[in-house]
Every structure is written in structure tokens, then in C-alpha cells.
Design an enzyme around this catalytic site. Structure first.
Site, PDB file in Angstrom:
ATOM      1  N   ASN A 206       0.847  -1.191   0.000  1.00  0.00           N
ATOM      2  CA  ASN A 206       0.000   0.000   0.000  1.00  0.00           C
ATOM      3  C   ASN A 206       0.883   1.242   0.000  1.00  0.00           C
ATOM      4  OD1 ASN A 206       0.355   1.030   2.835  1.00  0.00           O
ATOM      5  ND2 ASN A 206      -0.360  -1.053   3.274  1.00  0.00           N
ATOM      6  N   ASP A 279      -4.779  -5.681   5.132  1.00  0.00           N
ATOM      7  CA  ASP A 279      -5.935  -6.408   5.666  1.00  0.00           C
ATOM      8  C   ASP A 279      -5.979  -7.842   5.171  1.00  0.00           C
ATOM      9  OD1 ASP A 279      -7.078  -4.437   7.269  1.00  0.00           O
ATOM     10  OD2 ASP A 279      -7.883  -3.419   5.499  1.00  0.00           O
ATOM     11  N   LYS A 290       8.469 -18.296  -8.609  1.00  0.00           N
ATOM     12  CA  LYS A 290       7.884 -17.119  -9.231  1.00  0.00           C
ATOM     13  C   LYS A 290       6.673 -17.520 -10.062  1.00  0.00           C
ATOM     14  CE  LYS A 290       9.041 -13.622 -12.577  1.00  0.00           C
ATOM     15  NZ  LYS A 290       9.696 -13.547 -13.845  1.00  0.00           N
ATOM     16  N   PHE A 327      -5.041   4.167  14.263  1.00  0.00           N
ATOM     17  CA  PHE A 327      -5.257   5.122  13.186  1.00  0.00           C
ATOM     18  C   PHE A 327      -6.311   4.552  12.251  1.00  0.00           C
ATOM     19  CE2 PHE A 327      -2.223   8.716  12.864  1.00  0.00           C
ATOM     20  CZ  PHE A 327      -1.686   8.588  14.135  1.00  0.00           C
ATOM     21  N   LYS A 341     -14.923   1.712  15.739  1.00  0.00           N
ATOM     22  CA  LYS A 341     -13.634   1.020  15.763  1.00  0.00           C
ATOM     23  C   LYS A 341     -13.019   1.064  17.162  1.00  0.00           C
ATOM     24  CE  LYS A 341     -12.058   1.300  11.520  1.00  0.00           C
ATOM     25  NZ  LYS A 341     -11.474   1.908  10.344  1.00  0.00           N
ATOM     26  N   LYS A 345     -12.253  -2.402  18.945  1.00  0.00           N
ATOM     27  CA  LYS A 345     -10.869  -2.793  19.194  1.00  0.00           C
ATOM     28  C   LYS A 345     -10.427  -2.489  20.627  1.00  0.00           C
ATOM     29  CE  LYS A 345      -9.528  -2.342  14.328  1.00  0.00           C
ATOM     30  NZ  LYS A 345      -8.378  -2.452  13.432  1.00  0.00           N
TER      31      LYS A 345
HETATM   32  N1  CTP Z   1      -4.612  -2.617  12.150  1.00  0.00           N
HETATM   33  C1  CTP Z   1      -4.033  -3.687  12.766  1.00  0.00           C
HETATM   34  N2  CTP Z   1      -4.011  -4.906  12.169  1.00  0.00           N
HETATM   35  C2  CTP Z   1      -4.604  -5.078  10.968  1.00  0.00           C
HETATM   36  C3  CTP Z   1      -5.214  -4.008  10.333  1.00  0.00           C
HETATM   37  C4  CTP Z   1      -5.207  -2.783  10.957  1.00  0.00           C
HETATM   38  O1  CTP Z   1      -3.505  -3.512  13.863  1.00  0.00           O
HETATM   39  N3  CTP Z   1      -4.561  -6.260  10.417  1.00  0.00           N
HETATM   40  C5  CTP Z   1      -4.604  -1.313  12.831  1.00  0.00           C
HETATM   41  C6  CTP Z   1      -3.899  -0.217  12.089  1.00  0.00           C
HETATM   42  O2  CTP Z   1      -2.537  -0.098  12.439  1.00  0.00           O
HETATM   43  C7  CTP Z   1      -4.670   1.012  12.510  1.00  0.00           C
HETATM   44  C8  CTP Z   1      -6.063   0.482  12.632  1.00  0.00           C
HETATM   45  O3  CTP Z   1      -5.939  -0.898  12.947  1.00  0.00           O
HETATM   46  O4  CTP Z   1      -4.264   1.495  13.772  1.00  0.00           O
HETATM   47  C9  CTP Z   1      -6.746   0.682  11.327  1.00  0.00           C
HETATM   48  O5  CTP Z   1      -7.776  -0.087  11.249  1.00  0.00           O
HETATM   49  P1  CTP Z   1      -8.585  -0.212   9.896  1.00  0.00           P
HETATM   50  O6  CTP Z   1      -7.816  -1.010   8.916  1.00  0.00           O
HETATM   51  O7  CTP Z   1      -9.078   1.140   9.515  1.00  0.00           O
HETATM   52  O8  CTP Z   1      -9.665  -0.986  10.573  1.00  0.00           O
HETATM   53  P2  CTP Z   1     -10.451  -2.222  10.175  1.00  0.00           P
HETATM   54  O9  CTP Z   1     -10.876  -2.827  11.438  1.00  0.00           O
HETATM   55  O10 CTP Z   1      -9.653  -3.023   9.217  1.00  0.00           O
HETATM   56  O11 CTP Z   1     -11.659  -1.484   9.592  1.00  0.00           O
HETATM   57  P3  CTP Z   1     -12.227  -1.252   8.127  1.00  0.00           P
HETATM   58  O12 CTP Z   1     -13.358  -2.154   8.129  1.00  0.00           O
HETATM   59  O13 CTP Z   1     -12.558   0.203   8.160  1.00  0.00           O
HETATM   60  O14 CTP Z   1     -11.127  -1.587   7.164  1.00  0.00           O
END
Ligand code: CTP
Length: 411
Positions: A206, A279, A290, A327, A341, A345
Site C-alpha cells: 500500500n 488487511d 515465481k 489510526f 472502531k 478494538k
Molecule cells: N490494524 C491492525 N491490524 C490489521 C489491520 C489494521 O492492527 N490487520 C490497525 C492499524 O494499524 C490502525 C487500525 O488498525 O491502527 C486501522 O484499522 P482499519 O484497517 O481502519 O480498521 P479495520 O478494522 O480493518 O476497519 P475497516 O473495516 O474500516 O477496514
């Protein structure tokens, strides 16, 4: 470790600024020397470059200079602007907002505290014009290291000699110390993207640059914290003084963070998950060989990565420490989603970035953010990532105190 911009002006005391730079370094600070054109007549930029191990900033209009990130970032990144020696000329320029060289422009551009060590002939120092300029600066919050009395280079005896380097260093250190509110605190920050390997040569990634997390780490260090920076691949130089743990994928970041937390959980005061953790990752992990370009369509199966922040929230449940910050990159109204969130969390604060707005988010030098806690939603206007880091740590500091007394029981 703090970053001090050391402004050196053209006075006979300029050579003593070398000792000031060295003294600041001995106290663990990073020094960026900014020389006025006249300063270079008294002492060579190379001397400062060799001591500070940073390029010396001189002419702001030299070709190429404005392409240097360091040069541009100095105003927002520095923790103290120290001018030693300060001539009557620079005192006049600072007092009146004249910005005709890098040092005088830096004074206007920075919000960091300013410390000035004047040095000039005693009659100049006593002149009503100079006295009025000094008063004006003092009224604005500028601090001074008083010049000493004695033999002046011009042959006069009187007040005006640059204060002793050791006294200037002590005054600077005192001002920086006042900002070391996180001394004794232990902070873990994650930063950057994670990259999920597909095969030996490809990955899913990303656009996170890592700048926000690095800015928080640098700000926490400047406030005296011990900082562990768990970072995905970035092109950035980590802030000096941080313990750096480099990782690639989400799973590797999870184990690095959880190992720290499990080993050291009670010692950690703050965990800020700033990293843009992927994600999804290729199901079954990276392929050993490869992938060949032997078909028209390629379907990849991805599986969810572990939610590190969620795991931290569950692990901490019922305890006040460490304070947890997440974040969120959102589009549109961030408050409702971020608050959801926050609860899901089980964290204390979510920094929501509206990445659809110009000047915010990935790859940008600036951020517009909303800091969302259970009780509040505070919009932080467009500013540098370092400025956002300052506001964020300002808000977190009282929570650390509550966590110490148990008053901030995890929600
Ligand atoms: N984060 C994490 N582990 C993951 C994905 C995200 O710890 N596998 C943390 C990021 O570092 C950030 C926050 O979670 O602090 C961001 O979450 P986000 O990806 O926005 O949340 P999601 O729960 O994945 O929500 P969404 O459905 O909006 O994608």
C-alpha cells in the site's frame, strides 16, 4: 534526543558556536547548523558539517537546496531554535519579522521555543534600538542567555561578550528538559506499510510512506521517551535514538509487536498502531517459485491478516496500561466509524484521517485528522505530520498520568 537548529551569525564569537554544537551533542541532542552569510566569514561551514554530521544550511536560494527534504522539514521538526552568537542585526530582524535569509525565515516558520545568545559591542547592546528589539523578543516568549562582561574583541571592556558555551548549552538543555515530559516512559510505535509477499519477486502493498509513525516516534523521543519503532519497509531514515525493528508482512509485524508487549507489557506506557497493516495476505503464504505469465486471468485467494490492534485491545482488557492508539483511514464523516472502531478494538484513541481530502493521508507531508475518544472528537487542522504528532502526544500525556493512578481504567 532533541533536534536543535543552531543559528550562527557573523560575530567574533562565531567560533564559540562550534563548542556549543559539541556541547549539545554531548548531551545527546542532534544539531543542525544554520549559518548566515556573514557567519561564514568567521568560521567555515565545513567545521560545523564535520561536527554535526549534517549538511550546514547557508544560502536558502542556492540551487538544489529547496529540494532537500531535511532543509524544508527543519522548521517543523526542530525542538529548539538557538541563535548563538546573535548580532544586533539578527536581533533587529527577528524583532521586526524581516525574513531575508534562511535563519530569519526559520524564526518565523517554526513554533519551537527560541533561545538567543546576543553578542555585540557594549554600546550597541545598550543602544535604545537594540534594547527595544530585545524587549520585543522577550515579550514574545524568546529566552536569552545574557552576554558576559569583559574584554571585547573590539578592544573595549564592557558587557556584550558571548556567554560561555557551557552556559549556553545548559540553558538550551534546560529549555529542552522542560519539554521532556515523557522521560521514563516507554513507547512502541508501528509505522509504514506492510507488504505481503506473493512470490519471490512480487508483493501486495500500500502507499503508506511511514512518515506519520516516524513523526510520532521522533516527537516521543524529543519528549524524552524510550521508543521502539516497529516499521514496515519505508524509504525513511529512522529518528536517532529509536530502537528499530524492521518487518515486512502483517504476521511478522504482529509477532514483533506481541513479543514486545508480552515481554514488556507492564513496562510499556503507550502503543500507537500507526502502520497501514495489510488487511489481506495471499492464502497459504508466498509461493516458493515465481508465478509465471502463462494464463490470461489469474485468481488470487487472499485471507484476512490478524488484527494486531484488536489483539492488543483484548490482551489489555481490564488494565489501564499501555494506552492504545489506533489510526483509521476513512472517507467522508470519520467520527461514527472511528468511534465504532474504538469500541470494537477496545482502544483509547483513534486518529481518523479523511484520506479523501487534499493535504491528508498517504504520501502527503501534511495531515488533517480528527482525534476520537469515547468522550470527544477533536479536529486537528491541516498541518505537518510532526505538528499532528505534537497534538496527539499532548492529548495522550494526561492519560498516561491517569493510567499510573488507575483512574484511566481501560474502557
Ligand atoms: N490494524 C491492525 N491490524 C490489521 C489491520 C489494521 O492492527 N490487520 C490497525 C492499524 O494499524 C490502525 C487500525 O488498525 O491502527 C486501522 O484499522 P482499519 O484497517 O481502519 O480498521 P479495520 O478494522 O480493518 O476497519 P475497516 O473495516 O474500516 O477496514
Amino acid at each position: 534526543m532533541a533536534l536543535v537548529a543552531l543559528g550562527v551569525c557573523g560575530g567574533i564569537g562565531a567560533y564559540k558556536a562550534v563548542e556549543v554544537a559539541r556541547g549539545l551533542q554531548q548531551r545527546g541532542h542532534d544539531v543542525a547548523a544554520v549559518l548566515t552569510a556573514n557567519a561564514t566569514r568567521f568560521v567555515g561551514p565545513l567545521t560545523f558539517e564535520a561536527i554535526t554530521r549534517r549538511p550546514v544550511i547557508g544560502d536558502q536560494f542556492a540551487p538544489g537546496v529547496n529540494a532537500q527534504i531535511e532543509h524544508i522539514a527543519l522548521a517543523t521538526d526542530l525542538d529548539l531554535l538557538l541563535v548563538a552568537p546573535a548580532t544586533a542585526n539578527i536581533v533587529g530582524k527577528l524583532a521586526n519579522g524581516i525574513a531575508d535569509d534562511f535563519l530569519s525565515a526559520l524564526y518565523l516558520a517554526t513554533t519551537a521555543p527560541v533561545l538567543v545568545a546576543p553578542a555585540m559591542n557594549s554600546n550597541m547592546l545598550a543602544h535604545a534600538a537594540v534594547a527595544a528589539n530585545l524587549d520585543r523578543l522577550a515579550a514574545r516568549g524568546v529566552r536569552f542567555v545574557e552576554p558576559g562582561a569583559g574584554y571585547l574583541a573590539c578592544g573595549w571592556v564592557g558587557k556584550g561578550r558571548l556567554a560561555e558555551p557551557a552556559d549556553i548549552v545548559a540553558a538550551a538543555d534546560g529549555l529542552l528538559g522542560a519539554g521532556r515530559r515523557l522521560a521514563g516512559r516507554r513507547v512502541l510505535v508501528t509505522a509504514g506499510p506492510t507488504v505481503e509477499d506473493l512470490d519471490p519477486v512480487r508483493y501486495l502493498g500500500n502507499r503508506s510512506s511511514g512518515r506519520m509513525g516516524y513523526a510520532i516516534a521522533a516527537e516521543a523521543l524529543a519528549r524524552g521517551a524510550e521508543v521502539v519503532l516497529v516499521t514496515g519497509p519505508t524509504a525513511l531514515e529512522p529518528p536517532a535514538g529509536a530502537e528499530v525493528v524492521r518487518v515486512r508482512g502483517a504476521e511478522e509485524m504482529r509477532s514483533a509487536v506481541m513479543a514486545r508487549v508480552a515481554g514488556d507489557g507492564d513496562g510499556l506506557d503507550l502503543v500507537a498502531m500507526v502502520a497501514a497493516v495489510a488487511d489481506y495476505t495471499p492464502a497459504g503464504g508466498a509461493r516458493e517459485a515465481k508465478l509465471l505469465r502463462d494464463r490470461d486471468e489469474l485468481v488470487l485467494t487472499l485471507r484476512r491478516t490478524p488484527d494486531i490492534l484488536g489483539a492488543l485491545g483484548r490482551w489489555r482488557a481490564g488494565r489501564p496500561r499501555p494506552v492504545l492508539v489506533g489510526f483509521a483511514a476513512e472517507v467522508g464523516d470519520p467520527v461514527a466509524r472511528a468511534r465504532e472502531k474504538l469500541r470494537r478494538k477496545q482502544v483509547d484513541l483513534v486518529v481518523a484521517n479523511d484520506v479523501s481530502r487534499p493535504g491528508a493521508g498517504f504520501g502527503s507531508d501534511t495531515n488533517i485528522a480528527t482525534l476520537i475518544s469515547e468522550a470527544e472528537a477533536e479536529e486537528v487542522p491541516l498541518g505537518s505530520k510532526r505538528e499532528l504528532a505534537r497534538v496527539l502526544l499532548d492529548r495522550i500525556e494526561p492519560r498516561l498520568g491517569e493510567a499510573d493512578t488507575g483512574a484511566g481504567e481501560a474502557k
